[in-house]
Design a protein around this motif. Structure first.
Motif, mmCIF file in Angstrom:
data_model
loop_
_atom_site.group_PDB
_atom_site.id
_atom_site.type_symbol
_atom_site.label_atom_id
_atom_site.label_comp_id
_atom_site.label_asym_id
_atom_site.label_seq_id
_atom_site.Cartn_x
_atom_site.Cartn_y
_atom_site.Cartn_z
ATOM 1 N N MET A 1 0.857 -1.200 0.000
ATOM 2 C CA MET A 1 0.000 0.000 0.000
ATOM 3 C C MET A 1 0.888 1.244 0.000
ATOM 4 O O MET A 1 1.480 1.599 1.017
ATOM 5 C CB MET A 1 -0.889 -0.016 1.238
ATOM 6 C CG MET A 1 -1.939 1.075 1.229
ATOM 7 S SD MET A 1 -3.054 0.936 2.620
ATOM 8 C CE MET A 1 -3.872 -0.613 2.279
ATOM 9 N N LYS A 4 -0.947 6.984 1.452
ATOM 10 C CA LYS A 4 -1.271 7.126 2.864
ATOM 11 C C LYS A 4 -2.668 6.580 3.123
ATOM 12 O O LYS A 4 -3.597 6.869 2.381
ATOM 13 C CB LYS A 4 -1.232 8.613 3.209
ATOM 14 C CG LYS A 4 -0.599 8.914 4.530
ATOM 15 C CD LYS A 4 -0.459 10.422 4.684
ATOM 16 C CE LYS A 4 -0.075 10.798 6.077
ATOM 17 N NZ LYS A 4 -0.021 12.248 6.245
ATOM 18 N N PRO A 5 -2.831 5.805 4.168
ATOM 19 C CA PRO A 5 -4.159 5.258 4.426
ATOM 20 C C PRO A 5 -5.136 6.339 4.888
ATOM 21 O O PRO A 5 -4.724 7.396 5.359
ATOM 22 C CB PRO A 5 -3.905 4.250 5.543
ATOM 23 C CG PRO A 5 -2.673 4.712 6.222
ATOM 24 C CD PRO A 5 -1.845 5.376 5.158
ATOM 25 N N SER A 6 -6.407 6.065 4.714
ATOM 26 C CA SER A 6 -7.429 7.036 5.104
ATOM 27 C C SER A 6 -8.601 6.305 5.754
ATOM 28 O O SER A 6 -8.618 5.084 5.827
ATOM 29 C CB SER A 6 -7.911 7.793 3.877
ATOM 30 O OG SER A 6 -8.504 6.880 2.971
ATOM 31 N N ILE A 7 -9.574 7.071 6.234
ATOM 32 C CA ILE A 7 -10.766 6.469 6.833
ATOM 33 C C ILE A 7 -11.983 6.827 5.981
ATOM 34 O O ILE A 7 -11.940 7.795 5.221
ATOM 35 C CB ILE A 7 -10.970 6.919 8.296
ATOM 36 C CG1 ILE A 7 -10.926 8.454 8.402
ATOM 37 C CG2 ILE A 7 -9.933 6.295 9.198
ATOM 38 C CD1 ILE A 7 -11.224 8.958 9.802
ATOM 39 N N PRO A 8 -13.058 6.049 6.091
ATOM 40 C CA PRO A 8 -14.251 6.319 5.270
ATOM 41 C C PRO A 8 -14.804 7.720 5.532
ATOM 42 O O PRO A 8 -14.760 8.212 6.669
ATOM 43 C CB PRO A 8 -15.246 5.252 5.737
ATOM 44 C CG PRO A 8 -14.429 4.169 6.338
ATOM 45 C CD PRO A 8 -13.238 4.850 6.942
ATOM 46 N N THR A 11 -16.584 9.530 8.832
ATOM 47 C CA THR A 11 -16.116 8.967 10.105
ATOM 48 C C THR A 11 -14.925 9.786 10.604
ATOM 49 O O THR A 11 -14.363 10.586 9.858
ATOM 50 C CB THR A 11 -15.676 7.491 9.979
ATOM 51 O OG1 THR A 11 -14.486 7.425 9.179
ATOM 52 C CG2 THR A 11 -16.764 6.657 9.330
ATOM 53 N N ARG A 12 -14.546 9.560 11.852
ATOM 54 C CA ARG A 12 -13.492 10.369 12.466
ATOM 55 C C ARG A 12 -12.552 9.549 13.327
ATOM 56 O O ARG A 12 -12.985 8.625 14.014
ATOM 57 C CB ARG A 12 -14.137 11.443 13.373
ATOM 58 C CG ARG A 12 -14.919 12.469 12.632
ATOM 59 C CD ARG A 12 -15.778 13.286 13.587
ATOM 60 N NE ARG A 12 -16.933 12.539 14.088
ATOM 61 C CZ ARG A 12 -17.793 12.996 14.977
ATOM 62 N NH1 ARG A 12 -17.633 14.189 15.502
ATOM 63 N NH2 ARG A 12 -18.812 12.259 15.352
ATOM 64 N N ASP A 13 -11.293 9.927 13.299
ATOM 65 C CA ASP A 13 -10.355 9.508 14.341
ATOM 66 C C ASP A 13 -10.408 10.562 15.447
ATOM 67 O O ASP A 13 -10.540 11.753 15.162
ATOM 68 C CB ASP A 13 -8.921 9.490 13.792
ATOM 69 C CG ASP A 13 -8.634 8.239 12.966
ATOM 70 O OD1 ASP A 13 -9.233 7.191 13.227
ATOM 71 O OD2 ASP A 13 -7.784 8.332 12.061
ATOM 72 N N PHE A 14 -10.270 10.125 16.697
ATOM 73 C CA PHE A 14 -10.178 11.092 17.785
ATOM 74 C C PHE A 14 -8.814 10.971 18.440
ATOM 75 O O PHE A 14 -8.404 9.882 18.847
ATOM 76 C CB PHE A 14 -11.285 10.856 18.817
ATOM 77 C CG PHE A 14 -12.654 11.077 18.260
ATOM 78 C CD1 PHE A 14 -13.088 12.361 17.950
ATOM 79 C CD2 PHE A 14 -13.505 10.012 18.013
ATOM 80 C CE1 PHE A 14 -14.346 12.577 17.412
ATOM 81 C CE2 PHE A 14 -14.766 10.215 17.474
ATOM 82 C CZ PHE A 14 -15.191 11.500 17.168
ATOM 83 N N ASN A 15 -8.104 12.083 18.536
ATOM 84 C CA ASN A 15 -6.793 12.067 19.183
ATOM 85 C C ASN A 15 -6.965 12.182 20.698
ATOM 86 O O ASN A 15 -8.080 12.387 21.187
ATOM 87 C CB ASN A 15 -5.894 13.155 18.580
ATOM 88 C CG ASN A 15 -6.381 14.566 18.897
ATOM 89 O OD1 ASN A 15 -7.013 14.780 19.926
ATOM 90 N ND2 ASN A 15 -6.090 15.510 18.029
#
Lengths: 555, 555
Positions: A1, A4-8, A11-15
């Motif tokens: 791959m 850079k990977p991503s998210i749908p 949706t969210r990443d939370f730090n």
């Protein structure tokens, strides 16, 4: 791959900072819920499709995320389907050859089912097709439609089918199979390949929970639930495909004291969050019904409330236009005039409503309910919120039967509602348990987060990093440090050792980047004298301390 | 819906008591994580399929829950597909008629793609098929295979295609379409109808998070994450399709001090949970590699470790048999004998290993790493856990490169491992970020729950109900009560009013069923004297108290 990977989308990443702030809101709401006697439950992230489908209207059904069946179910379905098609074609051919083709156009689906669907499908409960979702009659209908359309509709086609059918059955079957997928496509095929769906809200799973566990539950049941829900909505600013809902509901009692309690609950939560000046708007479905009755539009209650709900946004004239366009009479709309001029205190608005609704039994009941809640809240007092009557409030939700709530953020912030709810007399009826009145409210986590952020209301301690970092000068020093760290942790101080004996500067930079308030330096000298050099990273001040002093760092 | 609703197999509802107990475990783990300097993150419940697929082996891929695309994507796919098929058939016919049919068998996929796939598909990026997942070459391959098989393989079929092709293109297209779905079925079609999948563990999403946010992260990064994961496993006792994982990992440092810290962390968590006597087993992948090297089975490391891992369960003889059957030599196995006899203290086991592994560089490195951790832990001490070397520990996981951990419950409880983890040198390599060493551990929530339940270790306060219920004798009394309730809640006492003026007996029964320790009765007399009758539901004792006394109920 490579990329850079991503998210749908949606949706969210939370730090760590975001998680800490979100948890602060959750924990505040939770602690108030518990003070008020609500108890937590949790339900699975996915439910059986039939539990969710049909509960949120067509639009809702479209927005429910469906989970593909696992294993090779699709494969089995296809193989069984082709067999069924082949056998059916055979049966039809035999039927035509035996009885002639004249009456083929007049067969009922039942006759089709009885004559053409292979017996082993009809009788064998163990066949994959019947085990799972494929409904006999639906299958018969579907197949018949396709076969009729493809082979029997015109004399020319029919002749071809009779002439070539025996020798080209595989060919024909594949064609029918293709048509099956093509004509019925996603909506239809979905039924066969998915039987689970992600939670769309917390209310329907709660109703399902109550009915399923009714014998273990002590009613009235006060439950709260804070879990994510998923919606296949078009993602846009502030609208996500995964988000948390925080709901509190009481089920099993009609008492208006619960409405009183929910107003208090909203006030308690927002006061505890230091979000002062929210407005708790209240209305009652019975008042909306009463008004619709008065203006002769009882059959247009939904159209009427949808239009009225827009008063804030589009203004009086446009609301009237919309009502007219929906078939509400001029005469009816003119009776509404006092409504548009409604203002002043809760009490004076109630008086105006009484005049308007005097001839409506249901409207009068609605006024009594509002008065009860208002009188109790006036007597009990609110800490920082204001209770306000808003007769335009409908929340577009068809299932409320009594009180309707909505909470608006303080006027200084541009934000939609940060909470809402209401009374629904028949919460569990959809699952066959009647006469269970429910009333509940919900908190809009994401919007509350934005409001607290904008007003700077998150306490500083929420996002603080660890208290102290021990600089690593080598294995001997590290071991000495870890003994102190162990003592500090036991004393409730968040402490850690930099994992490597990296350059001093690198370690100090690490402490700064993480906003760690203190670092401890332990070298030969400190080890010999059993002391620690404590550096305040804000003031730069540095001093020698004992372990006991270190353990009391936070005092 | 007539029948009682249910939830999907392998999922669970949690009632208030269960949620409270689970939260107790979560909060205990979380508080220790934070004391040790770990920070929380959260990732979305579903990831892009390509983030997850291929990361867990074939078996893992099969167990990943896939989410159906929303909207009518399937419908659009089908319609586009049929158009593409029709156009391709046209192009093939034209090609055959122009150039003859002789060379049709020898075309490469590239030629097929160039000659037959319609130009508007190849050039138009906006066509649904190309926008989403349908890969040009894959589509070309698939279609060509079906068309070849259906029309071009034998002279007879080919002639039919050439003769009838023009007039029956729709027919033929439907047949190809049907074959497309039939031949490629679930695995193949899934690619086109799903592009999101539910989280399978927390490690891969964490690796994705680190790579995606690498520029915002300060390394070494100590994160913890407590979220549900989903697996389409066959449900059975103690194995669920939705369950929580609680992970702590450090990424971006090779330091062995982190292994030391994780041993301390396990000890701290289980000690705080009062679960005394757990065994923290430790091993090192390099020792397993070293042994495999010594016995001449370096190429059979996985087979070797899988067999060795079973020593506890199947015994020495069966393990040797399995190794033999996997092609490990008799001579090699005989060199293992000291391993089977390994016992005694950590230190003496290390000495035996040193003798066995003296000629293996990697094995010796593994021993050094183990010694480092053991020496530090010996110096620092553990509160209630024991650190134990277990050279058979492999956890069947191929990605560990250094330390391997597993935690066993106290021997008095029959339970598998309640935690595990290890070091993986290339955590983020799968997403293109190399040289990021990670080490982490995980807690098995469901099993810890069962162990605490079995040993009666949940504190009583965890599941306590509200503190006090006010009996409702009517609206006036209720309002008077609510004033007291407000004061009690502000003082941290969980209090509520029974919502209706039901019969006294019913209300008392309600208090008993909910295990509420105190009820308060307020009637005419109490209101007049501004007092409260407080009844202890356990002792039955009843006394008159003031509001101030009531507010100090819990002291």
């Amino acid at each position: 791959m490579a990329q850079k990977p991503s998210i749908p989308k949606g949706t969210r990443d939370f730090n760590p900072e975001q998680v800490a702030k979100r948890n602060y809101i959750f924990q505040t709401i939770q602690s108030v819920f518990e003070t008020f006697g609500f108890q937590p439950i949790e339900t699975p992230s996915f439910e059986n499709s039939e539990t969710l489908m049909g509960k949120y209207g067509d639009e809702g059904d479209r927005l429910i995320f469906k989970i593909l069946n696992s294993g090779d179910y699709f494969d089995k379905l296809n193989k069984s389907l082709v067999e069924v098609i082949k056998d059916s074609l055979h049966n039809i051919l035999i039927f035509i050859k035996k009885t002639g083709s004249e009456n083929i156009n007049w067969l009922t689906y039942k006759e089709v089912y009885l004559n053409f669907i292979p017996n082993h499908i009809k009788s064998n409960k163990n066949i994959q097709l019947t085990e799972e979702k494929l409904n006999y009659n639906q299958l018969a209908e579907t197949l018949w439609f396709i076969i009729y359309d493809g082979f029997l509709k015109t004399q020319e086609k029919l002749n071809q089918f009779i002439d070539e059918g025996d020798s080209r059955i595989d060919d024909f079957a594949t064609r029918v199979f293709g048509s099956f997928y093509f004509n019925f496509s996603s909506v239809h095929v979905s039924d066969y390949i998915t039987e689970k769906a992600l939670r769309y809200d917390l209310t329907v799973p709660f109703a399902r929970y109550v009915v399923q566990h009714q014998n273990e539950i002590e009613f009235p049941f006060k439950r709260y639930q804070m879990q994510p829900v998923w919606r296949a909505d078009r993602p846009q600013k502030g609208r996500f495909r995964e988000f948390y809902q925080c709901d509190a509901d009481v089920v099993g009692s009609n008492s208006l004291w619960q409405e009183v309690e929910f107003v208090q609950l909203y006030d308690a939560v927002f006061s505890k969050l230091k979000l002062e000046g929210v407005t708790i708007k209240i209305n009652n479905r019975k008042i909306l019904s009463g008004i619709a009755e008065i203006i002769g539009a009882s059959d247009k209650l939904i159209d009427f409330t949808v239009a009225l709900d827009k008063l804030d946004k589009i203004g009086e004239e446009k609301v009237k236009e919309e009502m007219l366009s929906k078939g509400i009479s001029e005469a009816g709309i003119s009776k509404l005039q006092p409504l548009f001029n409604l203002s002043g205190s809760f009490g004076s608005q109630i008086e105006s409503l009484k005049a308007i609704l005097s001839t409506s039994k249901e409207g009068t009941k609605g006024i009594q309910e509002l008065e009860f809640v208002h009188a109790a809240i006036t007597e009990l007092g609110l800490s920082t919120a204001t209770l306000q009557l808003d007769v335009t409030l409908a929340r577009g939700l068809n299932y409320y039967t009594g009180a309707i709530f909505e909470v608006a953020a303080p006027k200084s912030v541009q934000m939609g509602s940060i909470g809402g709810g209401g009374r629904y007399d028949d919460l569990t009826g959809i699952f066959g348990l009647d006469d269970m009145s429910g009333v509940g409210i919900s908190f809009g986590l994401d919007r509350i987060y934005l409001v607290l952020e904008e007003l700077g209301l998150f306490p500083e301690t929420v996002t603080k990093s660890i208290d102290v970092l021990f600089i690593n000068f080598g294995d001997k020093e590290a071991l000495f440090s870890l003994k102190a760290i162990k003592a500090l942790r036991a004393n409730g101080i968040n402490a850690e050792l930099y994992p490597e004996a990296a350059k001093m500067k690198k370690q100090m930079t690490h402490a700064n980047r993480r906003n760690i308030p203190f670092v401890v330096l332990v070298g030969e000298q400190e080890m010999n004298s059993n002391t620690y050099t404590l550096k305040n990273m804000v003031s730069g001040e540095q001093k020698t301390v004992s372990l006991d002093e270190l353990k009391n760092l936070k005092k």
